[in-house]
Design an enzyme around this catalytic site. Sequence first.
Site, mmCIF file in Angstrom:
data_model
loop_
_atom_site.group_PDB
_atom_site.id
_atom_site.type_symbol
_atom_site.label_atom_id
_atom_site.label_comp_id
_atom_site.label_asym_id
_atom_site.label_seq_id
_atom_site.Cartn_x
_atom_site.Cartn_y
_atom_site.Cartn_z
ATOM 1 N N SER A 118 0.849 -1.187 0.000
ATOM 2 C CA SER A 118 0.000 0.000 0.000
ATOM 3 C C SER A 118 0.885 1.237 0.000
ATOM 4 O O SER A 118 1.711 1.393 -0.892
ATOM 5 C CB SER A 118 -0.951 -0.031 1.214
ATOM 6 O OG SER A 118 -1.840 1.053 1.183
ATOM 7 N N THR A 119 0.768 2.092 0.997
ATOM 8 C CA THR A 119 1.492 3.365 1.014
ATOM 9 C C THR A 119 2.998 3.157 0.857
ATOM 10 O O THR A 119 3.615 2.420 1.618
ATOM 11 C CB THR A 119 1.222 4.113 2.337
ATOM 12 O OG1 THR A 119 -0.171 4.051 2.616
ATOM 13 C CG2 THR A 119 1.686 5.554 2.250
ATOM 14 N N HIS A 162 -2.654 -1.227 -3.293
ATOM 15 C CA HIS A 162 -3.793 -0.328 -3.090
ATOM 16 C C HIS A 162 -3.610 0.893 -3.982
ATOM 17 O O HIS A 162 -2.746 1.723 -3.748
ATOM 18 C CB HIS A 162 -3.876 0.123 -1.630
ATOM 19 C CG HIS A 162 -4.152 -0.987 -0.673
ATOM 20 N ND1 HIS A 162 -3.944 -0.888 0.671
ATOM 21 C CD2 HIS A 162 -4.621 -2.258 -0.881
ATOM 22 C CE1 HIS A 162 -4.279 -2.019 1.266
ATOM 23 N NE2 HIS A 162 -4.691 -2.872 0.337
ATOM 24 N N MET A 182 -0.103 1.062 4.880
ATOM 25 C CA MET A 182 -0.888 1.532 6.008
ATOM 26 C C MET A 182 -2.004 0.539 6.290
ATOM 27 O O MET A 182 -2.580 -0.022 5.362
ATOM 28 C CB MET A 182 -1.466 2.899 5.599
ATOM 29 C CG MET A 182 -2.094 3.734 6.654
ATOM 30 S SD MET A 182 -2.343 5.416 5.994
ATOM 31 C CE MET A 182 -3.595 5.159 4.741
ATOM 32 N N ASP A 200 -4.427 -4.734 6.053
ATOM 33 C CA ASP A 200 -4.763 -5.631 4.946
ATOM 34 C C ASP A 200 -3.601 -6.585 4.681
ATOM 35 O O ASP A 200 -2.438 -6.185 4.662
ATOM 36 C CB ASP A 200 -5.065 -4.818 3.693
ATOM 37 C CG ASP A 200 -5.614 -5.664 2.556
ATOM 38 O OD1 ASP A 200 -6.238 -6.701 2.837
ATOM 39 O OD2 ASP A 200 -5.435 -5.271 1.381
#
Length: 354
Positions: free
Chosen positions: A169-170, A196, A290, A293
Amino acid sequence: MTGGTRAVVADDSHFMRSVISDILEEGGIEVATEAKNGREAVEAVRTHEPDVVTMDVEMPEMNGIEATEQIMAERPTPVLMLSAHTDENADVTFEALDKGAVDFFTKPGGEVSMEMSRLKDQLVDIVSSVARVDVGTQSSTPRAGRGTSGASTRNRSYTANPTLVVGSSTGGPKMVEQVMAELPREADFRVLVVQHMPEGFTGRFSERIDDRSDYDVREATDGARLAGGEALVAAGDRHMEVKNYRNGRLRVKLTQDPPENSVRPAVDVTMRTAAAVIDDPLVGVILTGMGGDGADGIVRLKDAGARTIAQDEATSAVYGMPKRAVETGCVDSVLPIDEMANGILDAITTEVSS
């Protein structure tokens, strides 16, 4: 509250600057000042020394890419790009990531103020997370180019028909690109990537990985099949399920089932269905990101006999997803990003000759 985070908000729209500033202030983030172009953003960073900059992509006098590059050269500061939802903006947004921006957030179209307020919790969360990134470490992360594998060149023998599932993600796009650039084609992985990322950006992301990797990489479509030496990137706003697996070939199904862990695509969905369907060797990897997940997905993969790896805290832009995965007790190895490709290969290596 976010404990004294200070931001500079850069956007050429006075209305958008006001909306973003109001959202951040309501979320406990102090807005040190606003900037209406890249030149003002660079000057604001010099003057106010903020923890984070939200940076519009397209601005007069100096655009967001040029401003990001100058900030990284002068006073490295975490930058979050705010990008409009267009193909053209996808290209320049990834260019900004190459220049050192940590991540991006898509500005809503249509009724902006209505949509922004709906997304305000997400925006506050990502700005807070990006503000904590050590960009001195992140911007110096090396990345191998196509065909120049960073993984060990020892002569290895590999198990047949392995599948690799990567979730991030991030801060993840650059990390995914690096890992894929360092995986040799001979390992013959079927690779499933869940990053993401919104609709409209995953196609460009898959093209970038394809350019940098020896694997054939494309954005997933419903019913797409995957063989050895190929990779699928989960499409924005679609969960990617592994539908079936036979003779070293798997098939995916895309759904718009409700978000899991507040995201779609969700890493958990792909890992869970891979664990249920694939009976050949499996490797699961959780990179920077972040939230939580992928933690349940890692448990499912481990229960199915997979090897599991998480990125370490020192090289993660945001140590959220890897931390949650490690806390399950189902992660076999915790590795820095530069050792990730070797760790993945070790998981399927049967023999090494000098």
